[in-house]
Design a protein around this motif. Sequence first.
Motif, PDB file in Angstrom:
ATOM      1  N   GLY A 175      52.589  95.461 -46.478  1.00  0.00           N
ATOM      2  CA  GLY A 175      51.761  95.435 -47.672  1.00  0.00           C
ATOM      3  C   GLY A 175      52.674  96.084 -48.729  1.00  0.00           C
ATOM      4  N   ALA A 176      52.555  95.661 -49.579  1.00  0.00           N
ATOM      5  CA  ALA A 176      52.974  96.118 -50.979  1.00  0.00           C
ATOM      6  C   ALA A 176      52.533  97.056 -51.156  1.00  0.00           C
ATOM      7  CB  ALA A 176      53.364  95.027 -51.553  1.00  0.00           C
ATOM      8  N   PHE A 177      53.254  97.988 -51.842  1.00  0.00           N
ATOM      9  CA  PHE A 177      52.300  99.537 -52.217  1.00  0.00           C
ATOM     10  C   PHE A 177      51.305 100.725 -50.766  1.00  0.00           C
ATOM     11  CE2 PHE A 177      51.946  97.398 -55.939  1.00  0.00           C
ATOM     12  CZ  PHE A 177      52.882  98.012 -57.007  1.00  0.00           C
ATOM     13  N   THR A 178      51.417 100.207 -49.944  1.00  0.00           N
ATOM     14  CA  THR A 178      50.846 100.594 -49.049  1.00  0.00           C
ATOM     15  C   THR A 178      52.112 101.850 -48.224  1.00  0.00           C
ATOM     16  OG1 THR A 178      52.470  99.652 -47.348  1.00  0.00           O
ATOM     17  CG2 THR A 178      50.124  98.768 -47.758  1.00  0.00           C
ATOM     18  N   PRO A 179      51.922 103.130 -47.988  1.00  0.00           N
ATOM     19  CA  PRO A 179      52.641 104.498 -47.862  1.00  0.00           C
ATOM     20  C   PRO A 179      53.634 104.391 -47.116  1.00  0.00           C
ATOM     21  CG  PRO A 179      49.907 104.587 -47.123  1.00  0.00           C
ATOM     22  CD  PRO A 179      50.046 103.380 -47.079  1.00  0.00           C
ATOM     23  N   THR A 180      53.642 104.227 -45.961  1.00  0.00           N
ATOM     24  CA  THR A 180      55.530 103.870 -44.780  1.00  0.00           C
ATOM     25  C   THR A 180      56.533 102.075 -45.771  1.00  0.00           C
ATOM     26  OG1 THR A 180      54.652 104.718 -43.015  1.00  0.00           O
ATOM     27  CG2 THR A 180      56.912 103.517 -42.707  1.00  0.00           C
ATOM     28  N   CYS A 181      55.386 101.142 -46.627  1.00  0.00           N
ATOM     29  CA  CYS A 181      56.582 100.332 -47.292  1.00  0.00           C
ATOM     30  C   CYS A 181      57.324 101.266 -48.112  1.00  0.00           C
ATOM     31  CB  CYS A 181      55.481  99.019 -47.272  1.00  0.00           C
ATOM     32  SG  CYS A 181      54.958  98.709 -45.875  1.00  0.00           S
ATOM     33  N   SER A 182      55.848 101.504 -48.933  1.00  0.00           N
ATOM     34  CA  SER A 182      56.833 102.268 -50.451  1.00  0.00           C
ATOM     35  C   SER A 182      57.896 103.381 -50.333  1.00  0.00           C
ATOM     36  CB  SER A 182      55.887 102.705 -51.285  1.00  0.00           C
ATOM     37  OG  SER A 182      54.675 101.126 -52.098  1.00  0.00           O
ATOM     38  N   ALA A 183      57.248 104.489 -49.512  1.00  0.00           N
ATOM     39  CA  ALA A 183      57.806 105.692 -49.260  1.00  0.00           C
ATOM     40  C   ALA A 183      58.963 105.235 -48.497  1.00  0.00           C
ATOM     41  CB  ALA A 183      57.684 106.657 -48.814  1.00  0.00           C
ATOM     42  N   LYS A 184      59.311 104.554 -47.182  1.00  0.00           N
ATOM     43  CA  LYS A 184      60.651 104.498 -46.713  1.00  0.00           C
ATOM     44  C   LYS A 184      61.192 103.067 -46.592  1.00  0.00           C
ATOM     45  CE  LYS A 184      58.882 107.863 -43.885  1.00  0.00           C
ATOM     46  NZ  LYS A 184      57.962 108.087 -42.461  1.00  0.00           N
ATOM     47  N   HIS A 185      60.214 101.742 -46.406  1.00  0.00           N
ATOM     48  CA  HIS A 185      61.239 100.767 -46.010  1.00  0.00           C
ATOM     49  C   HIS A 185      61.534  99.823 -47.417  1.00  0.00           C
ATOM     50  CE1 HIS A 185      60.529  97.335 -43.051  1.00  0.00           C
ATOM     51  NE2 HIS A 185      61.406  97.512 -43.378  1.00  0.00           N
ATOM     52  N   MET A 186      61.195  99.958 -48.210  1.00  0.00           N
ATOM     53  CA  MET A 186      61.770  99.374 -49.177  1.00  0.00           C
ATOM     54  C   MET A 186      62.990 100.569 -49.770  1.00  0.00           C
ATOM     55  SD  MET A 186      62.402  96.968 -51.978  1.00  0.00           S
ATOM     56  CE  MET A 186      60.999  95.603 -51.510  1.00  0.00           C
ATOM     57  N   PRO A 187      62.770 101.603 -50.214  1.00  0.00           N
ATOM     58  CA  PRO A 187      64.065 102.269 -50.559  1.00  0.00           C
ATOM     59  C   PRO A 187      64.460 102.676 -49.660  1.00  0.00           C
ATOM     60  CG  PRO A 187      61.826 103.245 -50.777  1.00  0.00           C
ATOM     61  CD  PRO A 187      60.866 102.554 -50.131  1.00  0.00           C
TER      62      PRO A 187
END
Length: 161
Positions: free
Chosen positions: A42-54
Amino acid sequence: MTIAVGDKIPKATLNVLRDGVQAVDTQELFGGKKVVLFAVPGAFTPTCSAKHMPGYVEKMDAFRERGVEVACLSVNDAFVMGAWAKDQDVPPDLTMLADGNGAFTQALGLELDATAFGMGLRAKRFALYADDGVVRQLHVEAPGEFKVSAADYVLANLPGD
């Protein structure tokens, strides 16, 4: 059945936010190209926003140098994906794919039932590498893990040309 190395990417229509919501065909996205597709629950979810996308944003130059396009998939709508792209400073050539109803995710066999968390059907965390629409590598995370779909791992494991 889960998609496997050697399989063709299934035909589906996804959405992107470019001057409004635009439909994009998977055959157009993957045909004649080398593409890394990574998916997030999910967009804006913790791991996705803090690690995966960056990680992918940071490594875009390295993917470009290898001649590989990058796309992010989530079972979210195009407006959410567009807002997340702005929030994450996603470059325009990292394609943000909205699979709003999860049809493509289900066709890949990589859906995640997150109803226990109030999130419904989502995509498992994964990355795949496709060449001309054929899956050459598939990296699916174990539940709660973030290793094999990370940009560094995928980049390090791309085939040499």
